[in-house]
Design an enzyme around this catalytic site. Structure first.
Site, PDB file in Angstrom:
ATOM      1  N   PHE A   1      56.727  47.741  30.101  1.00  0.00           N
ATOM      2  CA  PHE A   1      56.243  48.709  28.970  1.00  0.00           C
ATOM      3  C   PHE A   1      55.231  48.036  28.199  1.00  0.00           C
ATOM      4  O   PHE A   1      54.345  46.936  28.534  1.00  0.00           O
ATOM      5  CB  PHE A   1      57.367  48.856  28.234  1.00  0.00           C
TER       6      PHE A   1
ATOM      7  N   TYR B   1      50.990  34.723  25.303  1.00  0.00           N
ATOM      8  CA  TYR B   1      51.686  34.937  24.912  1.00  0.00           C
ATOM      9  C   TYR B   1      53.087  32.969  24.427  1.00  0.00           C
ATOM     10  O   TYR B   1      53.908  33.237  23.851  1.00  0.00           O
ATOM     11  CB  TYR B   1      53.318  35.854  25.235  1.00  0.00           C
TER      12      TYR B   1
END
Length: 404
Positions: A404, A120
């Site tokens: 999450f 990322y």
């Protein structure tokens, strides 16, 4: 041809199936129903080829503690591409579309947990909250004398019925630590259901109570084994949260005293966990540090204005942002304990850096002087990186109990 679009109504089941298959998992009806507890209301994207979903990405609407404030944050989750469609730009297209959609919405910051640490950074995310794994032989787990919470620790026999009791203590802890996210009732149900399925043995729940109110809890299980008739169990601590340090100390004392365990293994703990300070023999504590939450500044100026600063200062930075060009340029941040203002400027920049490196410091981790030494941040004014660290730093390390 593969196209990226928003998830249509009625495609939730296909989305969940594709997400699990991307992780090489076979979903069950129960796991798909669990996922919907969290994904309900999320901004979901799909990559589609010939009418079939081959890639997924979701942005959950979260409330997160940032230094000195609460902020609406997009929690990036369920990102995956089927193994049959990798190396075709699907992941890149999903991320680019998601950032553009977020820029058109309310959340000015995005956060995620990366399955691989190299994924990322190229999309402007920086590692903003570290995690660590703690291991400790129980034979060397004595705690120093210190202040004790006035309550008691008790085991919960029906955890699902007690979930609502955990929320107040969790919220008190959340307000003290950047990176923590608010949990809705649905999230709490998903949270416990997920822990029931992730371990080979059912988890146990113990709570700390004072004056009839729960102000902390620990979720754990004992991985039992025996050698030559002697117990060789490993106590795995999955989540331990206390409203204040005294409560955390009591919960750690409970864990270190569980019979049949010869080793304590605590996953995903904050980098400034106080256990080391409480141990009589801290050398025996094994600590493995790794990247935890990654942060992306979708709207850099509004994100910087959304938090508070431990000291008052003014800083001009030259920012590079290939993924969100609206952020690129020279900005002036003026911040302090009471608030902040961030705007475009023509003044000379003291620092030059990429948005991912600024994002890595957003939750209060002092990284910029370190990155300057590594050659990733350019100091146009000597000492500017150290000044930036003092401005952006926060006394409590960023961390989130929730992944999450």
């Amino acid at each position: 041809m593969i196209t990226v679009r928003a998830l249509d109504a009625g495609e939730e089941g296909a989305f969940g199936l594709a997400d699990h298959l991307a992780w090489s998992e076979r979903p069950t009806p129960a796991s798909l129903a669990r996922d919907r507890l969290v994904l309900d209301g999320a901004q979901a994207l799909v990559a589609v080829e010939d009418g079939a979903i081959v890639g997924t990405a979701a942005a959950l609407a979260l409330t997160m503690t940032v230094p000195g404030a609460d902020l609406g944050v997009a929690g990036i989750s369920a990102v995956g591409v089927l193994a049959s469609h990798r190396r075709r730009g699907v992941f890149r297209d999903l991320m680019a579309r998601q950032l553009a959609d977020l820029h058109d919405g309310e959340e000015v910051v995005a956060a995620l947990y990366a399955s691989e640490s190299g994924l990322y950074g190229r999309f402007g995310y920086g590692p903003a909250a570290d995690s660590c794994r703690l291991t400790l032989p129980r034979a060397h787990a004595a705690l120093r004398a210190g202040p004790e919470a006035s309550g008691r620790v008790r085991l919960v026999t029906d955890p699902p019925a007690a979930l609502a009791d955990l929320a107040p203590g969790y919220e008190r802890a959340r307000g003290q630590r950047p990176g923590m996210v608010r949990r809705s009732d649905g999230w709490w149900r998903w949270w416990w259901s997920d822990r029931e399925t992730e371990e080979p043995t059912p988890p146990l729940l113990a709570v700390h109570e004072q004056r009839g109110a729960v102000d902390g809890y620990v979720v754990y299980h004992l991985a039992s084994s025996w050698e030559a008739g002697q117990p060789q169990g490993r106590l795995v601590v999955r989540e331990l949260v206390g409203a204040d340090p005294e409560v955390e100390r009591s919960l750690w004392g409970f864990c270190l005293g569980v019979d049949l365990a010869t080793e304590i293994d605590a996953w995903h703990r904050p980098p400034d966990d106080l256990l080391r300070a409480w141990l009589v023999e801290p050398r025996w504590l094994g600590v493995r540090l790794y990247d935890g939450m990654w942060v992306r500044l979708v709207d850099c100026a509004r994100a910087l204005e959304g938090r508070r600063y431990a000291v008052a200062d003014r800083l001009v930075v030259q920012l590079h942002d290939a993924g969100c060009p609206w952020n690129a340029g020279r900005i002036e941040l003026e911040g302090g304990p009471d608030g902040a203002r961030c705007r475009r400027t023509r003044r000379s920049a003291a620092l030059e850096l990429d948005v991912a490196d600024l994002a890595a410091s957003y939750l209060g981790m002092p990284r910029l002087a370190w990155l300057a030494r590594a050659g990733r941040v350019v100091e146009r004014v000597p000492g500017a990186a150290a000044r930036a660290d003092r401005l952006l730093g926060w006394p409590v390390a960023a961390w989130s109990a929730e992944m999450f």
